[in-house]
Design an enzyme around this catalytic site. Sequence first.
Site, mmCIF file in Angstrom:
data_model
loop_
_atom_site.group_PDB
_atom_site.id
_atom_site.type_symbol
_atom_site.label_atom_id
_atom_site.label_comp_id
_atom_site.label_asym_id
_atom_site.label_seq_id
_atom_site.Cartn_x
_atom_site.Cartn_y
_atom_site.Cartn_z
ATOM 1 N N ASP A 33 10.397 4.959 -17.777
ATOM 2 C CA ASP A 33 9.987 6.052 -18.670
ATOM 3 C C ASP A 33 10.836 6.127 -19.939
ATOM 4 O OD1 ASP A 33 12.253 6.776 -17.387
ATOM 5 O OD2 ASP A 33 11.605 8.806 -16.858
ATOM 6 N N HIS A 38 14.632 -18.783 -34.545
ATOM 7 C CA HIS A 38 14.530 -17.400 -34.059
ATOM 8 C C HIS A 38 15.570 -17.083 -32.997
ATOM 9 C CE1 HIS A 38 10.083 -17.093 -35.543
ATOM 10 N NE2 HIS A 38 10.969 -16.975 -36.505
ATOM 11 N N ASP A 48 20.987 -13.756 -40.365
ATOM 12 C CA ASP A 48 19.736 -13.311 -40.991
ATOM 13 C C ASP A 48 19.487 -11.901 -40.477
ATOM 14 O OD1 ASP A 48 17.133 -12.786 -41.772
ATOM 15 O OD2 ASP A 48 16.367 -14.771 -41.244
ATOM 16 N N ASP A 96 15.738 -8.138 -46.033
ATOM 17 C CA ASP A 96 15.704 -9.345 -45.195
ATOM 18 C C ASP A 96 16.611 -10.362 -45.881
ATOM 19 O OD1 ASP A 96 15.085 -11.534 -43.643
ATOM 20 O OD2 ASP A 96 13.009 -11.707 -44.328
ATOM 21 N N HIS A 127 10.222 -24.374 -42.441
ATOM 22 C CA HIS A 127 9.549 -23.106 -42.722
ATOM 23 C C HIS A 127 9.263 -23.018 -44.216
ATOM 24 C CE1 HIS A 127 13.333 -21.484 -44.329
ATOM 25 N NE2 HIS A 127 13.943 -21.866 -43.222
ATOM 26 N N HIS A 170 8.192 -15.087 -48.144
ATOM 27 C CA HIS A 170 7.042 -14.288 -47.709
ATOM 28 C C HIS A 170 7.101 -12.976 -48.474
ATOM 29 C CE1 HIS A 170 10.098 -12.121 -45.333
ATOM 30 N NE2 HIS A 170 10.546 -13.307 -44.979
ATOM 31 N N HIS A 199 7.552 -9.278 -42.796
ATOM 32 C CA HIS A 199 6.568 -10.237 -43.294
ATOM 33 C C HIS A 199 5.395 -9.381 -43.756
ATOM 34 C CE1 HIS A 199 8.468 -13.472 -40.485
ATOM 35 N NE2 HIS A 199 9.207 -13.178 -41.522
ATOM 36 N N GLU A 255 14.021 -18.116 -49.532
ATOM 37 C CA GLU A 255 14.878 -18.451 -48.401
ATOM 38 C C GLU A 255 14.757 -19.901 -47.928
ATOM 39 O OE1 GLU A 255 13.658 -16.792 -44.571
ATOM 40 O OE2 GLU A 255 12.111 -15.615 -45.581
ATOM 41 N N TYR A 266 18.155 -27.589 -41.563
ATOM 42 C CA TYR A 266 18.644 -27.489 -40.188
ATOM 43 C C TYR A 266 18.644 -28.885 -39.568
ATOM 44 C CZ TYR A 266 16.752 -23.017 -41.631
ATOM 45 O OH TYR A 266 16.441 -21.902 -42.369
ATOM 46 N N ARG A 318 20.767 -21.438 -44.204
ATOM 47 C CA ARG A 318 19.683 -20.760 -44.927
ATOM 48 C C ARG A 318 20.336 -19.765 -45.879
ATOM 49 N NH1 ARG A 318 16.725 -19.557 -41.059
ATOM 50 N NH2 ARG A 318 17.108 -17.410 -40.488
ATOM 51 N N GLU A 333 18.998 -16.529 -48.119
ATOM 52 C CA GLU A 333 17.797 -15.707 -48.310
ATOM 53 C C GLU A 333 18.097 -14.461 -49.131
ATOM 54 O OE1 GLU A 333 16.092 -13.949 -44.706
ATOM 55 O OE2 GLU A 333 14.163 -13.826 -45.716
HETATM 56 N N1 GLY Z 1 14.010 -12.668 -40.709
HETATM 57 C C1 GLY Z 1 12.742 -13.199 -40.792
HETATM 58 C C2 GLY Z 1 12.563 -14.023 -41.968
HETATM 59 O O1 GLY Z 1 13.525 -14.382 -42.615
HETATM 60 O O2 GLY Z 1 11.474 -14.313 -42.368
HETATM 61 MN MN MN Z 2 12.569 -13.729 -44.515
HETATM 62 MN MN MN Z 3 15.304 -13.371 -42.825
#
Ligand code: GLY
Ligand code: MN
Ligand code: MN
Length: 424
Positions: A23, A226, A243, A254, A333, A337, A344, A367, A371, A389, A391
């Site tokens: 709950d 991820h 990140d 982000d 990737h 975005h 996103h 970003e 890798y 990365r 970003e």
């Molecule tokens: N943290 C998700 C992205 O960078 O798109």
């Molecule tokens: Mn992002």
């Molecule tokens: Mn990110």
Amino acid sequence: MRMMGKGGIAVLPASPAKLRNRDSEYFYRQDSDFHYLTGFDEPEAVAVLVPGRASGEFLLFCRERDPAREIWDGRRAGTEGAIADFGADDAFPISDIDEILPGIIEQCERVYYSIGAHPDFDRRLIGWVSVLRERGGLRSHAPDEFIGLDHLLHDLRLYKSRAEISAMRKAAKIAVKAHRRAMGVCRPGLYEYELEAEYHHEFRRHGTRMSYLPIVGSGANACTLHYIENDRLIEDGDLVLVDIGCEFDYYAADVTRTFPANGRFSDEQRAIYEIVLDAHAAALEYVAPGFHWNEPHEAAVKSVTRGLRSIGLLEGRLPKLIRDGAYRRFFMHRTGHWLGLDVHDVGDYKVADHWRLLERGMVLTIEPGVYIAPGSRGVAKRWWGIGVRIEDDVVVTVDGHEVLTRDLPRGIEEIEALVGAALG
Ligand code: GLY
Ligand code: MN
Ligand code: MN
């Protein structure tokens, strides 16, 4: 409402509260579309827009005030509050929706609704319309058309107003502070979650929460895109990829930085970092009105491919490597975005099969990353386990762009100076 026109009706359910286990509930977060249109952040609510309706165009169904329940769960706006504080023209108890809403739908020809996002509510809405159909005849009229509300709403959400950009600027500022704070106390011997705790502290200190599950990946964990366990011991010689972002007034930041745990990049780490940094700069040059959505990505791809070729990780002619997508093994990737109420964020990337042109008020991330997973075949071992990365959050302005996260260093010397700086 102007886009829907007379005869249209939009129906939006609030996000239901969700149980985490038994709950215990998750912290409640309103549906982004619902919040965007109403600012009303309670569950068990339905917003209805009926352009041109004489007795009220913006209707809210919501929970009634309930002193006994409010002792447990806190204050509710109630129908009075929906009108007084949220600008509804009229408001009704959510428990009366079955009696009231079908009669309003009956007056309309087109129902604007996003099917699929709330399956339980889909069935109820279809149920109300079916009842009108069954009654049929002269007395009753069912709307002829269902139209996706997303097309209209998500296009509106793509263009941020000044107020929205100011919330995003605030979210970005807090995320920048948190990154600075965490880098300042980073050292080998910390667990990834101890570093994560620094971000939580800074976010909550400003009344914000995480905008998504944070990634704090040290060493080879940086190569898992991820990675969210965040439970490894950070070792001397590791890079740490963080990140992370917070949500201010529902708007997300982000932001990713990658830094050496001990404050010094190794030669290999530096080489990869520079490739990503160059790609980041190359992509940013294409963030301005008139460039299309994919141009920053194309610039990053070209830059990364050139860089990987210069250190021997890719071999062959540049145009062919790009054409064949050889870079995808290390840069799998996209370069960014849309960013907004959702990390996103909504909005079409293509219009009629063509990449969308960037316009003032759109917000996106830049970003790029590289890798090199441990065990990568054909790659010398000294590169294994390096993941980088960088970003940032960027808003398209009238004649270029503004990097909302610009106060967070990206350069090698600045990053090295920042890591561990708070430890004395
Ligand atoms: N943290 C998700 C992205 O960078 O798109
Ligand atoms: Mn992002
Ligand atoms: Mn990110």
